[in-house]
Each structure stands twice: as structure tokens, then as C-alpha cells.
Write a protein that holds these residues in place. Structure first.
Motif, short mmCIF file in Angstrom:
data_model
loop_
_atom_site.label_atom_id
_atom_site.label_comp_id
_atom_site.label_asym_id
_atom_site.label_seq_id
_atom_site.Cartn_x
_atom_site.Cartn_y
_atom_site.Cartn_z
N LEU A 64 1.00 8.37 0.27
CA LEU A 64 -0.23 7.68 -0.11
C LEU A 64 0.07 6.35 -0.79
O LEU A 64 -0.58 5.33 -0.50
CB LEU A 64 -1.04 8.59 -1.02
N LEU A 65 1.05 6.33 -1.66
CA LEU A 65 1.40 5.11 -2.37
C LEU A 65 1.90 4.03 -1.40
O LEU A 65 1.52 2.86 -1.51
CB LEU A 65 2.49 5.39 -3.41
N ARG A 66 2.73 4.42 -0.46
CA ARG A 66 3.31 3.44 0.46
C ARG A 66 2.25 2.78 1.33
O ARG A 66 2.26 1.55 1.50
CB ARG A 66 4.37 4.14 1.32
N VAL A 67 1.36 3.58 1.87
CA VAL A 67 0.33 3.00 2.74
C VAL A 67 -0.63 2.14 1.92
O VAL A 67 -1.00 1.03 2.32
CB VAL A 67 -0.43 4.11 3.48
N THR A 68 -1.01 2.63 0.74
CA THR A 68 -1.91 1.85 -0.11
C THR A 68 -1.29 0.51 -0.49
O THR A 68 -1.96 -0.53 -0.42
CB THR A 68 -2.25 2.65 -1.38
N THR A 73 7.24 3.88 7.44
CA THR A 73 5.87 3.56 7.02
C THR A 73 5.69 2.06 6.90
O THR A 73 4.70 1.49 7.39
CB THR A 73 5.55 4.24 5.68
N GLU A 74 6.63 1.39 6.25
CA GLU A 74 6.53 -0.06 6.08
C GLU A 74 6.54 -0.77 7.43
O GLU A 74 5.77 -1.72 7.66
CB GLU A 74 7.66 -0.55 5.18
N VAL A 97 -11.51 -0.34 5.68
CA VAL A 97 -11.53 0.97 5.01
C VAL A 97 -10.19 1.65 5.26
O VAL A 97 -9.74 1.75 6.41
CB VAL A 97 -12.67 1.86 5.53
N LEU A 98 -9.55 2.08 4.20
CA LEU A 98 -8.32 2.88 4.29
C LEU A 98 -8.65 4.29 3.82
O LEU A 98 -9.14 4.48 2.70
CB LEU A 98 -7.23 2.29 3.40
N VAL A 99 -8.40 5.27 4.68
CA VAL A 99 -8.58 6.68 4.31
C VAL A 99 -7.21 7.33 4.21
O VAL A 99 -6.55 7.57 5.22
CB VAL A 99 -9.46 7.43 5.33
#
Length: 252
Positions: A114-118, A65-66, A81-83
Motif C-alpha cells: 500500500l505504501l509503495r503504490v501510494t 511495483t515502482e 482515484v487510487l483504490v
């Protein structure tokens, strides 16, 4: 207004519908997912790599993800915008009979993913003092039901995390919305019932559920409101879905 939107889980359901909705308005779209063939199909359908950038990785994998977030090319790097759409439910067994592996998969996807992408995208929004994070929660985060256990808990986490983010972002123009859909016909139930299409279909039969385009339209609406407006949370259900009485069941 146009910009760049990043949608996790963008190969089907809410994610794909949202990609099509924003693409139609001239936005640049980033979609993520594990299925490279589906990513490529959506990209081709929406105008090719100049309009749609794809990221193939498993959101349960922190390093992958990173690396994916770090790999965004300059033309797609400033996400407006992040969905956070990627998520799943597995099984409907009661808590004392559930698979611990499936519990962990739900937590790794619905919470940790969700936490990682945010965490990767939010600093850029704060630096630019603009942006909107839309988290896909669920009515299950508000209203528990038998067999919901960890899925309900994961969506309750999304709700509270969204609220806490709003608090952290005081003094900025970055917006946060927790969108909480009810019954909607997607691949969701097929995954939940481990590929049993007939069982999934029976859930929707005669119930007139929402469809992914309905959710995409809501995401478009909350993000296109004037920048001074923040929809904190929005619970939506089909007309045919509502609440029942509290259960009173004799104890064995």
C-alpha cells in the motif's frame, strides 16, 4: 464526472467489482494483480486496452511495483482515484503458534505494498490538486479478535496512515478515505484458510454476508460526492454482524 481509477488487486473480489462499477460509468480503469490470465479476462470483458490498462506484478516486490507505476502510458498516467485494495490474511492461529513467514507476507502486502503504490501515485495528485485515495482497511483495524494478530495490526496501520495522510494533505484538494468492511464473501477466507473452500464456506453459511458489489457501490459513492466533501473513514458490516460482550476467561 469521469476520470482514471487505479485499483490494486483488481482481478477478484472488491477490486474486480470496483473496476466493473467505474467502467460502467465511463471511467478508464487500471487494474493490477499477479494473475495475468485474470487481468486479461477483466480487460477483455470491460472493453479492451483502450478502456482498461493492466499491470501484472507482485505488490510485495518494491522494484516491480515502482517499475509498474512508472510504466503507465500517457492516456492512463493521471490517476484521479487510487483504490489500495490488494491485501490478505493468512491463518487464524494464536500469535505464539503463527508462521513468521505468513506474518511477513501480510506486512509486505497490506502495509508495504500500500505504501509503495501510494508514494508513486500521490505526488501527481498533489501537483494537479485533485484526486482521491481510498484505502481498504477493515473492521479488524478497530476490533481485534482471536487469531487476528498481525492482520488486525496491519489494518490498524492502514487506518492511522490514512489519517496521517489527511493531515499531510491539508491545503490541497486531495481526499483520503479509509473504508473498513466487515464480513464479505470473497476469496479472502479461502486464502486465509490456505485453500480450504469448505472451511471458508462455513464462515458465511447462514450469515448473509456483504458481497463485493456492495463495497464497490460504497467506493463509487464516497468518490462521487462533491469535491468539498471528504469521508474520512467508513465502517460497514452486514446486518448479521455486530459486537459481542468482552471476554472473561479464567487463566490456566
Amino acid at each position: 464526472m469521469t476520470g482514471t481509477i487505479l485499483i490494486t488487486g483488481g482481478t477478484s473480489g472488491f477490486g474486480a467489482a470496483t473496476a466493473y462499477r467505474f467502467n460502467a460509468q465511463g471511467w478508464k480503469v487500471i487494474i493490477t494483480g499477479r494473475r495475468g490470465d485474470r487481468l486479461a479476462a477483466v480487460q477483455e470483458d470491460l472493453g479492451g486496452p483502450e478502456r482498461v490498462h493492466t499491470l501484472e506484478f507482485d505488490i510485495q516486490d518494491r522494484r516491480a511495483t515502482e517499475q509498474a507505476m512508472d510504466s503507465l502510458p500517457p492516456a492512463f498516467a493521471d490517476v484521479d482515484v487510487l483504490v489500495n485494495n490488494a491485501g490478505l490474511a493468512l491463518g487464524r492461529e494464536p500469535a505464539h503458534e503463527c508462521s513468521l513467514d505468513e506474518w511477513e507476507t501480510m506486512v509486505d502486502t497490506n502495509v508495504k505494498g500500500l505504501l509503495r503504490v501510494t508514494r508513486a501515485i500521490l505526488p501527481g495528485m498533489v501537483e494537479r490538486n485533485r484526486g482521491h485515495v481510498v484505502n481498504l482497511g477493515s473492521v479488524a483495524g478497530n476490533w481485534p479478535y482471536p487469531g487476528g494478530n498481525v492482520y488486525c495490526a496491519s489494518k490498524a496501520f492502514v487506518q492511522q496512515f490514512s489519517r496521517a495522510m489527511r493531515s499531510d494533505l491539508q491545503g490541497t484538494r486531495v481526499r483520503v478515505t479509509n473504508l473498513e468492511p466487515g464480513l464479505c464473501e470473497t476469496e479472502f477466507s479461502v486464502v486465509r484458510f490456505r485453500g480450504d473452500q469448505a472451511k471458508a464456506d462455513s464462515l458465511y453459511e447462514g450469515n448473509d454476508p456483504m458481497i463485493p458489489d456492495d463495497i464497490a457501490e460504497i467506493i463509487w459513492w464516497v468518490t462521487s460526492l462533491p469535491a468539498r466533501v471528504n469521508v474520512n473513514s467508513l465502517e460497514v458490516m452486514p446486518v448479521t454482524q455486530s459486537w459481542g460482550p468482552l471476554a472473561v476467561i479464567p487463566v490456566r
